[in-house]
Design a protein around this motif. Structure first.
Motif, PDB file in Angstrom:
ATOM      1  N   LEU A  94      12.162  -3.776   9.640  1.00 41.41           N
ATOM      2  CA  LEU A  94      12.515  -2.553  10.369  1.00 41.41           C
ATOM      3  C   LEU A  94      13.106  -2.890  11.738  1.00 41.41           C
ATOM      4  O   LEU A  94      14.150  -2.364  12.116  1.00 41.41           O
ATOM      5  CB  LEU A  94      11.266  -1.681  10.530  1.00 41.41           C
ATOM      6  CG  LEU A  94      11.456  -0.271  11.064  1.00 41.41           C
ATOM      7  CD1 LEU A  94      12.243   0.570  10.086  1.00 41.41           C
ATOM      8  CD2 LEU A  94      10.102   0.366  11.326  1.00 41.41           C
ATOM      9  N   VAL A  95      12.459  -3.786  12.451  1.00 45.77           N
ATOM     10  CA  VAL A  95      12.955  -4.189  13.768  1.00 45.77           C
ATOM     11  C   VAL A  95      14.261  -4.963  13.631  1.00 45.77           C
ATOM     12  O   VAL A  95      15.163  -4.832  14.454  1.00 45.77           O
ATOM     13  CB  VAL A  95      11.881  -5.019  14.512  1.00 45.77           C
ATOM     14  CG1 VAL A  95      12.432  -5.661  15.755  1.00 45.77           C
ATOM     15  CG2 VAL A  95      10.710  -4.135  14.877  1.00 45.77           C
ATOM     16  N   GLY A 126      13.287   1.404  15.737  1.00 42.62           N
ATOM     17  CA  GLY A 126      12.117   1.312  16.595  1.00 42.62           C
ATOM     18  C   GLY A 126      12.074   2.466  17.578  1.00 42.62           C
ATOM     19  O   GLY A 126      12.861   3.405  17.509  1.00 42.62           O
ATOM     20  N   TRP A 127      11.154   2.369  18.485  1.00 41.60           N
ATOM     21  CA  TRP A 127      10.988   3.357  19.538  1.00 41.60           C
ATOM     22  C   TRP A 127      11.598   2.805  20.819  1.00 41.60           C
ATOM     23  O   TRP A 127      11.565   1.603  21.061  1.00 41.60           O
ATOM     24  CB  TRP A 127       9.507   3.648  19.788  1.00 41.60           C
ATOM     25  CG  TRP A 127       8.750   4.077  18.577  1.00 41.60           C
ATOM     26  CD1 TRP A 127       7.930   3.310  17.818  1.00 41.60           C
ATOM     27  CD2 TRP A 127       8.736   5.373  17.996  1.00 41.60           C
ATOM     28  NE1 TRP A 127       7.399   4.048  16.797  1.00 41.60           N
ATOM     29  CE2 TRP A 127       7.883   5.324  16.878  1.00 41.60           C
ATOM     30  CE3 TRP A 127       9.361   6.574  18.299  1.00 41.60           C
ATOM     31  CZ2 TRP A 127       7.642   6.413  16.064  1.00 41.60           C
ATOM     32  CZ3 TRP A 127       9.115   7.660  17.484  1.00 41.60           C
ATOM     33  CH2 TRP A 127       8.271   7.580  16.391  1.00 41.60           C
ATOM     34  N   ASP A 128      12.130   3.670  21.628  1.00 41.20           N
ATOM     35  CA  ASP A 128      12.646   3.263  22.940  1.00 41.20           C
ATOM     36  C   ASP A 128      11.585   3.546  23.989  1.00 41.20           C
ATOM     37  O   ASP A 128      11.167   4.690  24.164  1.00 41.20           O
ATOM     38  CB  ASP A 128      13.926   4.035  23.281  1.00 41.20           C
ATOM     39  CG  ASP A 128      15.085   3.646  22.393  1.00 41.20           C
ATOM     40  OD1 ASP A 128      15.092   2.507  21.902  1.00 41.20           O
ATOM     41  OD2 ASP A 128      15.980   4.486  22.178  1.00 41.20           O
ATOM     42  N   ARG A 142      13.359  -1.515  23.102  1.00 40.45           N
ATOM     43  CA  ARG A 142      13.242  -0.936  21.761  1.00 40.45           C
ATOM     44  C   ARG A 142      12.367  -1.844  20.912  1.00 40.45           C
ATOM     45  O   ARG A 142      12.572  -3.048  20.841  1.00 40.45           O
ATOM     46  CB  ARG A 142      14.601  -0.802  21.102  1.00 40.45           C
ATOM     47  CG  ARG A 142      14.465  -0.345  19.640  1.00 40.45           C
ATOM     48  CD  ARG A 142      15.734   0.068  19.044  1.00 40.45           C
ATOM     49  NE  ARG A 142      16.091   1.348  19.641  1.00 40.45           N
ATOM     50  CZ  ARG A 142      17.247   1.965  19.430  1.00 40.45           C
ATOM     51  NH1 ARG A 142      18.146   1.425  18.657  1.00 40.45           N
ATOM     52  NH2 ARG A 142      17.495   3.123  19.993  1.00 40.45           N
ATOM     53  N   GLY A 143      11.366  -1.246  20.278  1.00 39.49           N
ATOM     54  CA  GLY A 143      10.483  -2.022  19.421  1.00 39.49           C
ATOM     55  C   GLY A 143       9.447  -1.157  18.748  1.00 39.49           C
ATOM     56  O   GLY A 143       9.429   0.070  18.908  1.00 39.49           O
ATOM     57  N   THR A 155       9.856  -6.631  19.039  1.00 39.15           N
ATOM     58  CA  THR A 155      11.270  -6.364  19.275  1.00 39.15           C
ATOM     59  C   THR A 155      12.100  -7.305  18.418  1.00 39.15           C
ATOM     60  O   THR A 155      11.566  -8.195  17.752  1.00 39.15           O
ATOM     61  CB  THR A 155      11.631  -6.561  20.765  1.00 39.15           C
ATOM     62  OG1 THR A 155      11.510  -7.949  21.083  1.00 39.15           O
ATOM     63  CG2 THR A 155      10.725  -5.730  21.664  1.00 39.15           C
ATOM     64  N   ARG A 156      13.422  -7.139  18.463  1.00 35.72           N
ATOM     65  CA  ARG A 156      14.296  -8.044  17.712  1.00 35.72           C
ATOM     66  C   ARG A 156      14.170  -9.481  18.194  1.00 35.72           C
ATOM     67  O   ARG A 156      14.281 -10.415  17.424  1.00 35.72           O
ATOM     68  CB  ARG A 156      15.742  -7.609  17.853  1.00 35.72           C
ATOM     69  CG  ARG A 156      16.156  -6.565  16.890  1.00 35.72           C
ATOM     70  CD  ARG A 156      17.611  -6.305  17.055  1.00 35.72           C
ATOM     71  NE  ARG A 156      18.210  -6.193  15.741  1.00 35.72           N
ATOM     72  CZ  ARG A 156      19.417  -5.764  15.534  1.00 35.72           C
ATOM     73  NH1 ARG A 156      20.181  -5.447  16.552  1.00 35.72           N
ATOM     74  NH2 ARG A 156      19.882  -5.665  14.321  1.00 35.72           N
TER      75      ARG A 156
END
Length: 193
Positions: A134-135, A140-142, A151-152, A166-167
Motif C-alpha cells: 500500500l505504501v 497513505g495518510w498525510d 505521507r504514511g 512511509t515509502r
C-alpha cells in the motif's frame, strides 16, 4: 474439560498468544521491536481473534480439495462398514471400532492447537506485506507537521510517538506535532459512502 472457567481461560490464552505472535511477526517483518509499543490487552485479544479467523479461512480454503477427498473417503468407509463389505465370512457381525470415538475430538484439538500456533505469525506477515504494498503505491495518510507533510500508514504508537510506515522508511513523529491529518484514504472513504 467441561468446566466453563477452564474453557474460557483456554480461549483467552489462545487469543492473547495469537495476538502477541501477530504483533511480533508484523513488527519484526518491518524491522521493529514490538516491545517498544504499548498494546491494550483488549486490542491484543481482538487482534488474536482476527488472526485466528484469517488463518483458519486461508487454511480451510487451501485444504478444501483435501477435505472433500477425506470426506468422500470417510463416507465410502462408512458405507462399506454399514453393508458389511470387507468381511470374509458371511454372518459375522461388525464390531464397533474402538478408536472411532477418539479420532474426531483428538483431530479437532490438534487442528485448534495448530491454528493457534500458526495464526499470529501468518496473519502478521500477510498484514505487513499488504501495508508495504500500500505504501509502495503511494497510498497513505498525510500528516501535517510544523514544517513538513509526511505521507504514511500508522503502524504503532506509544504515549508520545506515532510510527509511520512511509515509502522511504519508518518514521517516528511526536503525536503533539501533528496539526492535521488527511489524504487519499480519506477521499476513498468519502467516495465509498
Amino acid at each position: 474439560m467441561s468446566d466453563p472457567a477452564f474453557v474460557a481461560g483456554l480461549l483467552v490464552a489462545a487469543l492473547y498468544f495469537s495476538g502477541w505472535t501477530y504483533y511480533d511477526a508484523y513488527f519484526l517483518r518491518l524491522g521493529l521491536n514490538p516491545a517498544g509499543f504499548g498494546f491494550a490487552n483488549v486490542g491484543v485479544g481482538i487482534k488474536g481473534a482476527s488472526a485466528m479467523l484469517t488463518t483458519l479461512a486461508a487454511l480451510l480454503g487451501a485444504m478444501l480439495p483435501l477435505l472433500v477427498a477425506i470426506l468422500l473417503l470417510v463416507l465410502a468407509v462408512l458405507m462399506l462398514r454399514h453393508f458389511g463389505v470387507g468381511r470374509w465370512r458371511k454372518g459375522q457381525a461388525l464390531e464397533p471400532d474402538q478408536l472411532s470415538p477418539v479420532v474426531f475430538p483428538a483431530s479437532s484439538i490438534a487442528l485448534a492447537i495448530g491454528v493457534v500456533l500458526v495464526a499470529g505469525p501468518y496473519a502478521g506477515r500477510i498484514k505487513a506485506q499488504a501495508d508495504l504494498a500500500l505504501v509502495g503505491r503511494g497510498d497513505g495518510w498525510d500528516y501535517h507537521l510544523q514544517n513538513d507533510v509526511v505521507r504514511g500508514l500508522p503502524i504503532g504508537q506509544n504515549d508520545t510517538r506515532i510510527w509511520l510506515l512511509t515509502r522511504a522508511d519508518i518514521r517516528p513523529i511526536k503525536a503533539d506535532d501533528i496539526k492535521l491529518q488527511n489524504g487519499q484514504l480519506f477521499e476513498r472513504v468519502k467516495v465509498a459512502r
